[in-house]
Write an enzyme that holds these catalytic residues in place. Sequence first.
Site: not given
Lengths: 146, 479
Positions: A64-66
């Site tokens: 997960p990342h953004a």
Amino acid sequence: MLSQYLKNNVHFLNSAPTWEEAIKLAAEPLLNKGNITEKYVQDMIQNVNVNGPYIVIVPGIAMPHAQNHDGGVLKTGISFLKLKEPVFFPEEKDVNILFVLAAEDATGHLELISDLSSLLIDEDAMVKFKEASSETEIIEIIESVE
Amino acid sequence: MSNATAITEVKNPSPSARARIQAFGGFLTNMVLPNIGAFIAWGILTALFIPTGWIPNEKLAEIVGPSITYLLPLLLAGTGGRMIAGQRGAIMGMIGAIGLIVGSGIPMFLGAMIIGPLGGWVIKKFDKSIENKVPAGFEMIVNNFSIGILGFLLMILSFYVIGPVIESANNFVTSAIKSLVATGFLPLLSLINEPAKILFLNNVIDQGIYYPLGMQETLKEGKSIFFTVASNPGPGLGLLLAFSVFGKKAAKRTAPGAIIIHFLGGIHELYFPYVLMKPLTIIAMIAGGMSGITVFNLFNVGLVAGPSPGSIFSYLALTPKGNFLGVIAGVVVAAVVSFVITSIILKLDKKADEEEDFTSSIEKSKSMKSEGKQILSSSLVNPTSNTISKISFACDAGVGSSAMGATTFRKRLQKKNINGIEVKHYRIEDAPKDSDIIVVHKDLYERARLSHNDKKIITISNYIDDPNLAQLINELEEK
């Protein structure tokens, strides 16, 4: 470098009720240490909602990342969560290992990524990694491939 | 084989109709499944505390109505909105749904499953239209007031639209049932009953039509088949059993719990979400209902009063002497029929998935072939354009998965001693125009094509070890 960053950021749980919860749980160490804000956690979830579960980078493993906009990431970091029972991401992708990636800028974290990539392409290390059940073990395995 | 991907060429045909239907089915499932827990909570509550429940409790039973009218539809609408446009979509979906709920007066599941995503879509479009146009410092106010105003309009719209829709549905169902009763061929009633139940018109049809008919008949004959036509717990049991055996993942795991609440507790609503997930299973419900009625008819059995809730226990309690065999047979036959048909539907579904994988792998091999030709022909025409010197990995943010992909790919090239190729990662929109190949996750293909219509785009589903990347490395190695 990955092994250093993961110190005290490794968690093991039996299960998570939803993939959103899994991301939140996995991100908790970074949130508590002030690497990221609540907003970044939401951004990571939103990213999956908008762009699909492409953060499931290999079967069973999600990263997960953004994007770091509005200061969601205060300091580059990475945390790790392993679930005994997999949680389902959209499109019924089951995941039991999560690496939450928080990148302050576009370059500072690339060494982390590089180490992670070394781990993921090393088949022997991955066999051990999937069996590992403590922070020490996880970090030892990563040190061996760095 | 979920990681079957295609090397997708520029101007590839759009996904097949079947793929779209499947995507839609997946959408329904994802909207319903996260909320099954709430259905179960409500089911337990209802089975226990309503006046005809196990331990009637007037106070606690007060939760029953508002939960099914407000809580469950709002949850569905929220999930639907969130799937389209994240948290903002969820809020819009729920705002829209409350108009619908108050306007209809009955639990509005289907409506909520439409208005939720619709609300999400509205706010998504709006957000897109103002992207980058909001002056700094005004984001918060624009964000809040856009939902506020659009939500207000959606609320009113859904309130006014739903009332007449429900009323006409009620009228239709009532007159259809009356004319079917007049034909004297009762199994046909299932054609109306089962869809109407899923749409939550079950109280309308049971208490409005069948119970009055049943009571008239009971006065004359001491029992009536009309009490059984819409309340048979058999079809729902069969459906849930089929999901328990042949369903996928979460649906499979939750179905056994739903059986207890449905069949023993008599709360039919528990199986509705499963039908909403796989709308085709309504066929199984109709066929199950029909065969149940046929068997009741054949044995000439009935119940002495309306079984409410429709559990197997109230059925047995209301069965008059000498009718037990027929009543039990009707329930069992209905369950078996709906089990068999639901199983077939679920199996076909799985098969379709496999076929889809199969066809996509054919497409893949075809596109690989044409790609080979393309490389060949371009090398004949212009030998210099053949060299690949820049490969760009792209993702949404340009920091995480694209970096992972690029790093791993560089390492693989190094191992193979392939030099002179620049492999970097970017945000999709920022990938340089002089890239020879752009690599994106298959979920991001559409977006990549928007920005890089003229480029060769390779899609992957695995950033470390994807067959399409292996293929690319082979090609590069041969040069």
